[in-house]
Design a protein around this motif. Structure first.
Motif, PDB file in Angstrom:
ATOM      1  N   SER A  56      -9.888   5.883   0.216  1.00  0.00           N
ATOM      2  CA  SER A  56      -9.755   5.484   1.621  1.00  0.00           C
ATOM      3  C   SER A  56      -8.861   6.441   2.395  1.00  0.00           C
ATOM      4  CB  SER A  56      -9.195   4.060   1.704  1.00  0.00           C
ATOM      5  OG  SER A  56     -10.052   3.147   1.038  1.00  0.00           O
ATOM      6  N   TYR A 115      -0.704   6.639   2.510  1.00  0.00           N
ATOM      7  CA  TYR A 115      -1.907   6.083   3.118  1.00  0.00           C
ATOM      8  C   TYR A 115      -1.582   5.357   4.421  1.00  0.00           C
ATOM      9  CZ  TYR A 115      -6.218   3.351   3.610  1.00  0.00           C
ATOM     10  OH  TYR A 115      -7.371   2.768   4.088  1.00  0.00           O
ATOM     11  N   ARG A 116      -0.520   4.565   4.436  1.00  0.00           N
ATOM     12  CA  ARG A 116      -0.174   3.824   5.648  1.00  0.00           C
ATOM     13  C   ARG A 116       0.238   4.764   6.784  1.00  0.00           C
ATOM     14  NH1 ARG A 116       4.202   1.061   4.969  1.00  0.00           N
ATOM     15  NH2 ARG A 116       4.675   1.758   2.849  1.00  0.00           N
ATOM     16  N   VAL A 125      -1.593  -2.798   3.476  1.00  0.00           N
ATOM     17  CA  VAL A 125      -2.909  -2.514   2.899  1.00  0.00           C
ATOM     18  C   VAL A 125      -3.331  -3.696   2.034  1.00  0.00           C
ATOM     19  CG1 VAL A 125      -4.240  -0.942   1.437  1.00  0.00           C
ATOM     20  CG2 VAL A 125      -2.441  -0.040   2.941  1.00  0.00           C
ATOM     21  N   GLY A 180       0.834  -1.198   0.000  1.00  0.00           N
ATOM     22  CA  GLY A 180       0.000   0.000   0.000  1.00  0.00           C
ATOM     23  C   GLY A 180       0.864   1.241   0.000  1.00  0.00           C
ATOM     24  N   CYS A 197      -6.749  -3.756   5.812  1.00  0.00           N
ATOM     25  CA  CYS A 197      -5.333  -3.823   6.159  1.00  0.00           C
ATOM     26  C   CYS A 197      -5.090  -4.890   7.217  1.00  0.00           C
ATOM     27  CB  CYS A 197      -4.783  -2.473   6.623  1.00  0.00           C
ATOM     28  SG  CYS A 197      -5.517  -1.811   8.127  1.00  0.00           S
ATOM     29  N   GLN A 201      -7.525   3.139  -2.768  1.00  0.00           N
ATOM     30  CA  GLN A 201      -6.632   3.662  -1.729  1.00  0.00           C
ATOM     31  C   GLN A 201      -6.755   5.180  -1.625  1.00  0.00           C
ATOM     32  OE1 GLN A 201      -2.538   1.837  -1.090  1.00  0.00           O
ATOM     33  NE2 GLN A 201      -3.014   1.097  -3.158  1.00  0.00           N
ATOM     34  N   ILE A 254     -10.981  -2.128   0.430  1.00  0.00           N
ATOM     35  CA  ILE A 254      -9.693  -1.784   1.022  1.00  0.00           C
ATOM     36  C   ILE A 254      -9.724  -2.142   2.507  1.00  0.00           C
ATOM     37  CG2 ILE A 254      -8.168   0.107   1.739  1.00  0.00           C
ATOM     38  CD1 ILE A 254      -7.756  -0.557  -1.123  1.00  0.00           C
TER      39      ILE A 254
END
Length: 397
Positions: free
Chosen positions: A277, A72-73, A94, A68, A247, A274, A245
Motif C-alpha cells: 500500500s 506509511y502514515r 492504519v 501502522g 485507515c 502495508q 488495508i
C-alpha cells in the motif's frame, strides 16, 4: 445444546455474497456467470505495489506498530495534502481494511444502544458493523426518484435524540453512486455542529467521480475538525481489495487516542500489505485518469442499456462504480436467485446483489438490485441483455 448469541442470530447475510453457492452451482453446470454483484474491479493493480512484495528482502515478518508504520502514515498524509486535506501522520490509524476503520469508529464514539443516523440505502455491511458494535442504525430515506439525493435536513433533525452520536455518509455512495455536493456537506456540517455530533464519511471512492465535478471531503474547510472521522481504503483506489488495508483519519485527538486502543487490542495491521500500500502511493495520476475514463464509459453504456428495458427505474451515479436499479418484479431476491438457478441465455447468466440488504428499514428495496459496473463494456451490454430476457421470462412465469 449450547445456544448461539442473539447478536450472532441478528447478524445479516451479505446481499453481495449470499448468492455465491448458486453462482458456483451454475458454473459447475458449464454456465458462464457475469459478476455484477461485487465491487471487485477488473483494473490491474499498480505494478509498483506488486513489485514491492515480489522484490522484498524481509527476513522476519514482524509486527508493525498498532497504528501502522510511521513511514506509511507519513506518505498517506502527503497523499491527503494533494487532495487539500490537511492532516498529519498522527491523525491517521492504519486498519485492516476500511471495515476495521468503521468498527473502530463506532467503538470509539458509541456505547451499546446509542444511535447513528445513516441515509439509506447504504453499504450493506454498515448493518453488520452496527450489530457487532451494539449500535442502532436510524435510517433517513433517500429515494431512487430523487436520484438518492440527501433528504431535507429537517428529516435528520426529526431523528436526533439524546442517544444520537453521529451521522454516517458514504461519499461517493455505495450502492447508489451518489456524490454529495458542497452545499449538502455544508448542511450536514451545520447540523452536526449544532447538535454536537460526529460525522463519519466513508470516502473510499474519492478518486472515482465523473462529469467534471469535484469530490467534497468532510475535512475540506467545513469547520469539522472536532467532528469529522474519515474512513478510507486502498481496496478500490488501487484495485487492491485483497490487501485489506484501510485507515481511520481524524483531527480529533481523543478519537485517535481511543481508536488506538482498539488497534492495540488487535495488535497490528498486516505488514506485507502495508508495504504494498505504501508503494501504491507512488502510482502516477495518469493511472487514475485512465481508470476514470474507463469507468465513465462503462457507466454510460450500462445506464443507456438499462433504460431500454421496459418498466425499470435506474438512478444515474455521479461517482464510485455502482448503480441501483428498480425492477418490475415483486421480489428482487427471488429474481436474482432464479437467474442463477433456473435461467440462462446462450449458456450465460448474471449475478446481481439484491438491494434490500442495503436498507435497514424492513420492506424497503425489495424490488431493487445493485449493479457494480466493474466489467468491460461488451460484457455489461451482454449482461443487461440477459437481465432483460430474464425479466421477460420471469414475469411470464
Amino acid at each position: 445444546m449450547p445456544r448461539i448469541s442473539t447478536k450472532g442470530k441478528n447478524m445479516p447475510e451479505s446481499p453481495i455474497r449470499k448468492l455465491v453457492p448458486y453462482a458456483e452451482s451454475a458454473k459447475k453446470k458449464g454456465i458462464k456467470v457475469f459478476h455484477l454483484n461485487i465491487g471487485q474491479p477488473d483494473i490491474k493493480t499498480p505494478t509498483v505495489a506488486l513489485n514491492a512484495i515480489k522484490n522484498n528482502t524481509i527476513k522476519v515478518l514482524a509486527y508493525s506498530r498498532s497504528e501502522g508504520s510511521e513511514e506509511y502514515r507519513e506518505k498517506i498524509a502527503k497523499y491527503y495534502a494533494k487532495n487539500n486535506i490537511d492532516v498529519t501522520a498522527n491523525d491517521i490509524i492504519v486498519t485492516t481494511g476500511g471495515s476495521e476503520a468503521l468498527l473502530f469508529a463506532m467503538g470509539s464514539i458509541a456505547d451499546p444502544g446509542d444511535e447513528i443516523i445513516i441515509p439509506e440505502p447504504f453499504y450493506a455491511n454498515y448493518n453488520g458493523f452496527s450489530i457487532a458494535s451494539g449500535v442502532k442504525i436510524v435510517p433517513v430515506v433517500s429515494k431512487i426518484e430523487d436520484n438518492f439525493a440527501l433528504p431535507p435536513i429537517s428529516e435528520f433533525e426529526k431523528l436526533i435524540t439524546s442517544k444520537t452520536k453521529a451521522i454516517l455518509i458514504c461519499n461517493p455512495g455505495n450502492p447508489t453512486g451518489y456524490l454529495y455536493s458542497k452545499e449538502e456537506i455544508e448542511k450536514l456540517a451545520t447540523i452536526v455542529k449544532k447538535h454536537d455530533l460526529f460525522i463519519i464519511a466513508d470516502e473510499v471512492y474519492r478518486e472515482f467521480v465523473y462529469d467534471n465535478v469535484q469530490h467534497q471531503s468532510i475535512l475540506h474547510n467545513f469547520g469539522l475538525e472536532n467532528n469529522a472521522i474519515i474512513i478510507d481504503s486502498v481496496s478500490k483506489r488501487y484495485s487492491m481489495c485483497g490487501a485489506r488495508i484501510g485507515c481511520l483519519v481524524s483531527k480529533n485527538k481523543e478519537v485517535i487516542s481511543t481508536a488506538l486502543k482498539f488497534a492495540q487490542a488487535r495488535l497490528s495491521p498486516p505488514t506485507f500489505a502495508q508495504i504494498a500500500s505504501e508503494a501504491a502511493l507512488a502510482t502516477p495520476q495518469s493511472y487514475f485518469e485512465e481508470v476514470i475514463v474507463e469507468y465513465k464509459k462503462r457507466r454510460d453504456v450500462l445506464i443507456e442499456e438499462l433504460r431500454k428495458i421496459k418498466g425499470i427505474k435506474v438512478a444515474s451515479p455521479k461517482g464510485a462504480f455502482y448503480c441501483v436499479v428498480e425492477l418490475p418484479v415483486d421480489n428482487a431476491d427471488a429474481f436474482a436467485q432464479w437467474l442463477l438457478e433456473e435461467f440462462n441465455l446462450n449458456n450465460e447468466t448474471v449475478m446481481v446483489a439484491p438491494a434490500a440488504g442495503f436498507y435497514s428499514t424492513q420492506g424497503f428495496g425489495t424490488k431493487q438490485i445493485r449493479i457494480a459496473y466493474v466489467l468491460k463494456k461488451e460484457d455489461l451490454i451482454t449482461a443487461v441483455s440477459i437481465i432483460k430476457a430474464g425479466l421477460e421470462q420471469y414475469n411470464k412465469n
